[in-house]
Design a protein around this motif. Structure first.
Motif, mmCIF file in Angstrom:
data_model
loop_
_atom_site.group_PDB
_atom_site.id
_atom_site.type_symbol
_atom_site.label_atom_id
_atom_site.label_comp_id
_atom_site.label_asym_id
_atom_site.label_seq_id
_atom_site.Cartn_x
_atom_site.Cartn_y
_atom_site.Cartn_z
ATOM 1 N N PRO A 36 -6.935 -2.565 0.345
ATOM 2 C CA PRO A 36 -6.735 -2.392 -1.099
ATOM 3 C C PRO A 36 -5.845 -1.190 -1.471
ATOM 4 C CG PRO A 36 -9.022 -2.912 -0.629
ATOM 5 C CD PRO A 36 -8.350 -2.743 0.701
ATOM 6 N N CYS A 37 -5.815 -0.135 -0.647
ATOM 7 C CA CYS A 37 -4.984 1.025 -1.021
ATOM 8 C C CYS A 37 -3.526 0.841 -0.611
ATOM 9 C CB CYS A 37 -5.559 2.324 -0.464
ATOM 10 S SG CYS A 37 -4.882 2.799 1.126
ATOM 11 N N GLN A 38 -3.249 -0.214 0.186
ATOM 12 C CA GLN A 38 -1.871 -0.536 0.581
ATOM 13 C C GLN A 38 -1.152 0.653 1.218
ATOM 14 O OE1 GLN A 38 0.090 -3.595 0.564
ATOM 15 N NE2 GLN A 38 -2.063 -4.121 0.816
ATOM 16 N N GLY A 39 -1.890 1.403 2.024
ATOM 17 C CA GLY A 39 -1.238 2.446 2.811
ATOM 18 C C GLY A 39 -1.090 3.785 2.131
ATOM 19 N N ARG A 40 -1.616 3.898 0.911
ATOM 20 C CA ARG A 40 -1.451 5.181 0.221
ATOM 21 C C ARG A 40 -2.127 6.316 0.988
ATOM 22 N NH1 ARG A 40 -1.860 1.671 -3.216
ATOM 23 N NH2 ARG A 40 -0.115 1.246 -4.590
ATOM 24 N N GLY A 41 -3.256 5.991 1.618
ATOM 25 C CA GLY A 41 -3.971 7.022 2.364
ATOM 26 C C GLY A 41 -3.393 7.254 3.747
ATOM 27 N N CYS A 42 -3.011 6.194 4.436
ATOM 28 C CA CYS A 42 -2.724 6.301 5.869
ATOM 29 C C CYS A 42 -1.235 6.380 6.218
ATOM 30 C CB CYS A 42 -3.329 5.094 6.585
ATOM 31 S SG CYS A 42 -2.741 3.520 5.930
ATOM 32 N N LEU A 74 -9.679 2.518 10.793
ATOM 33 C CA LEU A 74 -8.922 2.805 12.018
ATOM 34 C C LEU A 74 -8.866 4.314 12.226
ATOM 35 C CD1 LEU A 74 -6.141 0.237 11.336
ATOM 36 C CD2 LEU A 74 -7.532 0.242 13.400
ATOM 37 N N SER A 75 -9.069 4.724 13.458
ATOM 38 C CA SER A 75 -9.115 6.159 13.754
ATOM 39 C C SER A 75 -7.772 6.663 14.271
ATOM 40 C CB SER A 75 -10.189 6.431 14.801
ATOM 41 O OG SER A 75 -9.766 5.897 16.036
ATOM 42 N N VAL A 124 -8.152 7.393 9.929
ATOM 43 C CA VAL A 124 -6.816 7.418 9.329
ATOM 44 C C VAL A 124 -6.724 6.392 8.200
ATOM 45 C CG1 VAL A 124 -4.369 6.961 9.741
ATOM 46 C CG2 VAL A 124 -5.702 8.231 11.432
ATOM 47 N N CYS A 125 -7.159 5.157 8.498
ATOM 48 C CA CYS A 125 -7.084 4.071 7.506
ATOM 49 C C CYS A 125 -8.510 3.717 7.106
ATOM 50 C CB CYS A 125 -6.366 2.860 8.104
ATOM 51 S SG CYS A 125 -6.378 1.389 7.062
#
Lengths: 384, 92
Positions: free
Chosen positions: B42-48, B13-14, B7-8
């Motif tokens: 570094p992505c600050q949550g954009r993905g997760c 983190l899964s 996920v992250c």
């Protein structure tokens, strides 16, 4: 509807959770902890997460040295499987003038005589051995204690909360204390935002920057105000900076966390807002870039990932207000003014002793609320 | 290889780990972030962020738009301190 409690603790930061745990450990059966948001959501979780021996007054030196020792065994004591990310690489406090160095020497002597703290005064050569990339222009020496360091504020708080819950403490998050009932000069209950009343003879105000609002509910005027402070975090890097570096001259501090990211901060009390505003500003970002790359030019290459802001709970002498008040059953643990996280363990224990009528391990009477009327302020020379 | 849905990516983190945290009572993105570092990279949550929000919604029966989002903070993407000083280029 109403329910009964022996103690209601207001505030789910590290102090509130530690107080609740230590009271439960003493055998208090019915303890309720109220947190208006989630645990460690305010001052605790927004802090720079430092622990240090290096203070300049007897009270803070006794409290902090005891608390560092408690942190060293905390995960085991509280049976907390995630760990608290304790890292002891030291705090280096830079002196830029001879008089500042003299003050550090005085502080170090007091730390070492009272608590055998192991604080040393470093020459510039010794500073560069520990942090070779530091710009020492203008630096005349430093105070250093290798047992100072870092803990994870969320995990320390969660460790206390989980241990408290196992001992029967009821932790109510997203629950706000909206009023406190007082009759005949003593506390009788707390009204929460659902309208429910929790009947209780004891209320502990551990509400951090919101502590003055809680005080008003019992008619107490607590000289406590919020002050915004800002900080930023960088991308993670290989470990290269073993210790926290502080300059009181520039109001700067920076360190590398166990995760590898760097925390960079600048204190600017003159210009920061003094309300509940937790927004971050571009001026801060530029200020940090200028000041921290002055201290350590190699950091120009490092990327900032996020900046954030949090509130200090400031008092007129930047020192806490602890203990009993004129309202029977109403206790204070507020006003830590930016150095409270590290003292959560020891102060929680002491507050539990005070509330249960025992002689506390460390005499905290100088931190009484009345000092702002009598003028007996606490002259701590080592605060950012 | 064990079945592990990431996920992250920044903090590795899964989905299973996120679901376990929600089960343990961490029922907002901010709480999950603070206990696990999910979204702190570094992505600050954009993905997760969106995935975690969906998982919280599914577990709590709330609608997705009722899930509180963490605060958006500057900078929008990672930026070098040297660039903020005004004297350096991204490729230096």
């Amino acid at each position: 509807m109403s329910k009964k409690a022996d103690v209601v603790v207001i505030g789910g930061g590290v102090h509130g959770c530690s107080i609740a745990y230590h009271l439960a450990k003493k055998g208090y059966k019915k303890i309720v902890l109220l947190e208006k948001s989630y645990l460690a959501s305010s001052g605790t979780g927004r802090s720079a997460a430092g622990i240090r021996h290096q203070f300049g007054t007897e009270i803070n030196i006794r409290l902090s040295a005891t608390s560092v020792k408690m942190m060293e065994n905390l995960a085991q004591e509280l049976d907390y499987p995630r760990g608290i990310d304790l890292m002891q690489g030291g705090y280096m406090m830079l002196a830029y003038t001879e008089s500042q160095l003299e003050q550090f020497k005085t502080n170090a002597a007091l730390q070492n005589s009272l608590m055998n703290a192991g604080t040393r005064i470093l020459t510039v050569d010794e500073i560069l051995k520990i942090v070779p990339t530091l710009n020492t222009e203008g630096v005349v020496g430093a105070s250093f204690n290798e047992k100072d360091g870092h803990v994870d504020p969320f995990h320390v708080t969660q460790a206390y909360a989980d241990a408290a819950a196992r001992l029967g403490v009821e932790i109510m998050t997203r629950t706000e204390a909206v009023d406190i009932r007082v009759a005949g000069g003593r506390v009788t209950g707390v009204v929460i935002n659902s309208g429910e009343v929790i009947e209780t003879p004891v209320v502990v105000n551990a509400a951090g920057p919101y502590g003055a609002l809680i005080g008003k509910m019992v008619g107490l005027d607590i000289p406590l105000y919020p002050e915004r402070h800002q900080i930023l975090v960088t991308e993670p890097l290989e470990m290269f900076l073993p210790c926290m570096v502080i300059s009181f001259t520039h109001g700067t501090y920076f360190k590398q966390t166990p995760h590898g990211s760097l925390l960079l901060g600048v204190g600017d009390p003159e210009h920061e807002v003094k309300d509940f505003n937790e927004e971050s500003t571009w001026q801060f970002l530029e200020d940090v870039a200028r000041k921290i790359t002055y201290h350590m030019p190699v950091l120009k290459k490092v990327r900032v990932v996020r900046q954030w802001a949090g509130l200090y709970d400031m008092t007129p002498d930047s020192q806490a207000i602890l203990g009993k008040t004129g309202v029977e059953g109403f206790y204070l643990d507020v006003g830590w003014s930016g150095h409270g996280l590290q003292l959560g363990p020891v102060v929680g224990k002491i507050m539990a002793q005070v509330i249960s009528g025992e002689e506390p391990d460390i005499d905290i009477s100088v931190m009484n609320l009345e000092r702002f009327k009598t003028g007996a302020l606490i002259p701590e020379p080592a605060c950012v | 290889m064990p079945d592990r849905t990431i996920v992250c990516r920044c903090e590795d983190l899964s989905l299973e780990e996120i679901r376990e945290l929600i089960d343990q009572g961490f029922k907002s993105i901010d709480e999950i972030k603070r206990i696990s570092r999910c979204g702190m990279g570094p992505c600050q949550g954009r993905g997760c962020r969106q995935i975690v929000a969906q998982e919280i919604a599914a577990a709590t029966g709330k609608k997705l738009d009722e899930i509180e989002m963490p605060k958006f903070r500057p900078p929008v993407k990672p930026v070098k301190l040297g660039i903020l000083l005004g004297g350096e280029k991204e490729d230096e």
